[in-house]
Design an enzyme around this catalytic site. Structure first.
Site, PDB file in Angstrom:
ATOM      1  N   ASP A   7       0.814  -1.290   0.096  1.00  0.00           N
ATOM      2  CA  ASP A   7      -0.004  -0.146  -0.067  1.00  0.00           C
ATOM      3  C   ASP A   7       0.921   1.076   0.107  1.00  0.00           C
ATOM      4  O   ASP A   7       0.403   2.126   0.858  1.00  0.00           O
ATOM      5  CB  ASP A   7      -1.101   0.121   1.295  1.00  0.00           C
ATOM      6  CG  ASP A   7      -1.661  -1.327   1.205  1.00  0.00           C
ATOM      7  OD1 ASP A   7      -1.912  -1.656   2.442  1.00  0.00           O
ATOM      8  OD2 ASP A   7      -2.337  -1.860   0.431  1.00  0.00           O
TER       9      ASP A   7
ATOM     10  N   GLU B 257     -10.880   0.290  -3.850  1.00  0.00           N
ATOM     11  CA  GLU B 257      -9.987   0.991  -2.777  1.00  0.00           C
ATOM     12  C   GLU B 257      -8.822   1.921  -3.123  1.00  0.00           C
ATOM     13  O   GLU B 257      -8.747   1.982  -4.261  1.00  0.00           O
ATOM     14  CB  GLU B 257      -9.537  -0.505  -2.237  1.00  0.00           C
ATOM     15  CG  GLU B 257     -10.615  -1.250  -1.645  1.00  0.00           C
ATOM     16  CD  GLU B 257      -9.839  -2.514  -0.962  1.00  0.00           C
ATOM     17  OE1 GLU B 257     -10.463  -3.277   0.181  1.00  0.00           O
ATOM     18  OE2 GLU B 257      -9.103  -3.166  -1.568  1.00  0.00           O
TER      19      GLU B 257
HETATM   20  C1  6LW Z   1      -5.503  -1.918   2.150  1.00  0.00           C
HETATM   21  C2  6LW Z   1      -6.461  -2.193   1.087  1.00  0.00           C
HETATM   22  C3  6LW Z   1      -6.593  -3.631   0.790  1.00  0.00           C
HETATM   23  O1  6LW Z   1      -5.784  -0.984   3.260  1.00  0.00           O
HETATM   24  O2  6LW Z   1      -5.872  -4.340   1.703  1.00  0.00           O
HETATM   25  O3  6LW Z   1      -7.026  -5.401  -0.324  1.00  0.00           O
HETATM   26  C4  6LW Z   1      -5.822  -3.236   2.868  1.00  0.00           C
HETATM   27  N1  6LW Z   1      -7.066  -4.212  -0.368  1.00  0.00           N
HETATM   28  O4  6LW Z   1      -6.285  -1.166   0.042  1.00  0.00           O
HETATM   29  C5  6LW Z   1      -4.617  -3.633   3.553  1.00  0.00           C
HETATM   30  O5  6LW Z   1      -3.226  -3.556   2.593  1.00  0.00           O
END
Ligand code: 6LW
Length: 581
Positions: free
Chosen positions: A59, A240
């Site tokens: 991330d 996300e």
């Molecule tokens: C992160 C989100 C994700 O906050 O996993 O699967 C979380 N997507 O973007 C943790 O890395």
């Protein structure tokens, strides 16, 4: 024999599926079949190796200040939290500290494995650095500030009514600041259907102001995402990692879809208004590996952040997973999600990733960005002799330490760990000091001075994937005998299973762990010269150890415990050497 046959069959099927899968690009770039060629296809020499920040560094978020680049990654249940890396050429990165390096900033006491601190975002505005992130199952989103990214950073400013994860901060050129995050849409159309909210934020009062709007709803764009492979996500699941940028008076919204695994993909949209409506880039996703064979060397590329470098060029940092290249026909990704980088050509209407290589793809070898070459980062910290008075920032604890059970001064030149009842498989802060495993093939050695007096007291080396998935190479006092043992817990069992053991004497002992992918070998010595093998070629392929992490990655380090009993014993580590082969 059966397992080999099965993997052979699977491999044949996978290779059959490696038929060139074309990805749609703009007219300016000839459509090219995707290969698994790891070399920069144009044979350039000014290349660099991905990942730029190896090991458990998911991330990523990046910002540029003058000639300096700063990058932060998620840290979950580990303390200190949110490591800060610095570079001037986007290739050579040095960890310069952590945003959350004081217990008052970060309470991880109840964090489960892969809990705690999720995705951060770092931005710079008028002399101040801002980092926003989420303490999951806790107080939620908060912002810390600093004038020096190496620290100290401020105490957290928790932001009320900021739902979801993956917060973003966008500083508009009209002085307004906007915060975004994930949201559940009013009318879910499918199970992973979600959206992104955006709202103006007052950074003087640390509160959201004005109307919170659903700024981008996956359900509004479902039909325009060109599925890149049969069976790809029919809907844009798990929107996300949102970010908003402004370029040439146009707002750009980016996010990742498909979830942080094989289906991960990075998309970009644009609008003349910060709240949309957003026009989808017809060539989305601009970065993905979801249509590539699952045995491709890199997978799960996504959760990206764009950064303008210089002379109009751009770059992108993102997470990815590397398959270990051990000849096994089935891909295994044991290093967790790492930080990768690619160059971006944004001379046209839309940004295009890796135009000097395989467009829209990440490669292990890529052409460098057009930046002044920086010297290689001094990695001598990997050969730790504990001669300082402060731990190097590479060293982390599991959850927040509430007492100083470690010391670099009690015995000069040694790291002393007090034995305490806490154990790795508990939601606690055990006497564990570890660093990120950065390579599939590596060796660690340590010289340990350990004189246990109580039953069940143990100390040595560990590799931890998560609280119920770890490997210990420790000396333990059992029934008044001192034994050196290799034991592991791989989340399928609810207790440690012993792989090998041998009686040893009290006092100085050298431990060595050789790791080649999923093959672990253990040896020991009383003088550091003559080594004896305890256990060779342990193949952990068939254990949860291969998959024993969710969002984090393997950490390797030093551990001591009195396993549930009180103790006044301690262990002294003279050194801890991590070398990659
Ligand atoms: C992160 C989100 C994700 O906050 O996993 O699967 C979380 N997507 O973007 C943790 O890395």
């Amino acid at each position: 024999m059966k397992r080999i046959r099965l993997s052979l069959l699977l491999a044949i099927l996978l290779l059959a599926g490696t038929a060139s899968a074309k990805i749609k690009t703009t007219k300016a770039h000839a459509v090219r079949t995707v290969t698994t060629d790891l070399k920069a296809v144009n044979g350039a020499t000014n290349t660099y190796a991905n990942p730029i920040i190896p090991g458990f560094n998911p991330d990523p978020s990046i910002c540029k200040v003058g000639k300096d680049y700063y990058l932060v990654t998620s840290s979950f249940e580990y303390f200190p939290g949110v490591p800060v890396y610095h570079s001037t050429d986007l290739v050579n990165w040095k960890m310069i500290g952590h945003v959350l390096d004081r217990p008052s900033q970060l309470n991880l006491d109840s964090a489960k494995s892969s809990g705690g601190i999720y995705a951060p975002c770092i931005r710079y505005n008028k002399g101040t650095f801002y980092m926003v992130t989420t303490l999951t199952k806790g107080a939620g989103d908060f912002i810390c500030t600093a004038t020096n990214p190496a620290g100290p950073w401020s105490e957290p400013h928790f932001i009320k009514d900021a739902p979801g994860i993956d917060p973003d901060l966008f500083f508009d050129d009209n002085g307004k600041v906007y915060m975004s995050g994930t949201a559940v849409p009013a009318h879910k159309q499918w199970s992973h259907h979600n959206a992104i909210w955006t709202q103006e934020i007052d950074l003087e009062k640390w509160e959201l102001v004005g109307e919170k709007k659903i700024n981008c709803d996956a359900g509004d764009y479902n039909s325009t995402i060109n599925p890149l492979k049969a069976g790809s996500v029919k809907n844009i699941s798990s929107m996300e990692g949102p970010h908003i940028y402004k370029k040439d008076s146009t707002y750009y919204f980016t996010c990742s879809i498909g979830g942080t695994g094989q289906n991960h993909a990075f998309i970009i949209l644009r609008s003349k208004n910060v709240f949309g409506p957003w026009e989808m880039n017809p060539n989305n996703p601009i970065l993905t590996h979801r249509d590539l064979p699952t045995n491709h060397p890199i997978t799960a590329t996504g959760h990206a952040d764009l950064v303008q470098i210089q002379n109009g060029n751009w770059a992108i940092v993102y997470l990815g997973k590397r398959a270990i290249q051990d000849g096994n026909l089935l891909p295994r990704f044991i290093l967790g999600r790492e930080t990768f980088m690619s160059t971006v050509d944004w001379s046209g209407e839309w940004p295009i990733v890796n135009t000097k290589g395989l467009v829209g793809r990440s490669e292990l070898v890529q052409v460098k960005p057009n930046l002044p070459e920086a010297p290689a980062v001094d990695k001598s910290y990997l050969m730790e002799d504990f001669n300082g008075v402060k731990l190097h920032p590479q060293w982390t604890f599991l959850r927040t330490p509430r007492t100083e059970w470690w010391s670099l001064t009690d015995r000069k030149g040694f790291l002393r760990l007090k034995l305490r009842p806490e154990m790795i498989h508990q939601i606690a802060n055990p006497s564990l000091v570890s660093k990120r495993q950065e390579h599939a093939d590596f060796t660690v050695t340590t010289k340990m001075d350990f004189k246990p007096t109580g039953e069940n007291e143990e100390a040595g080396i560990v590799i931890i994937n998560q609280m119920n998935c770890y490997l210990k190479y420790t000396v333990k006092l059992e029934n008044k005998d001192l034994v050196l043992k290799v034991s592991m817990r791989d989340s399928k069992t609810s207790a440690d299973s012993v792989l090998a053991q041998v009686p040893v004497r009290k006092g100085n002992l050298y431990l060595k762990m050789d790791v080649k992918g999923l093959i672990y070998s253990f040896s020991y010595s009383v003088n550091g010269v003559k080594w004896k093998s305890l256990n060779q070629d342990n193949d952990l392929s068939d254990t949860q150890f291969v998959y024993g992490y969710r969002f984090t990655g393997p950490m390797v380090g030093m551990y001591a415990s009195s396993n549930g009993k009180s103790s006044n014993t301690y262990v002294d580590f003279d050194n801890f050497y991590y070398t990659n082969q």
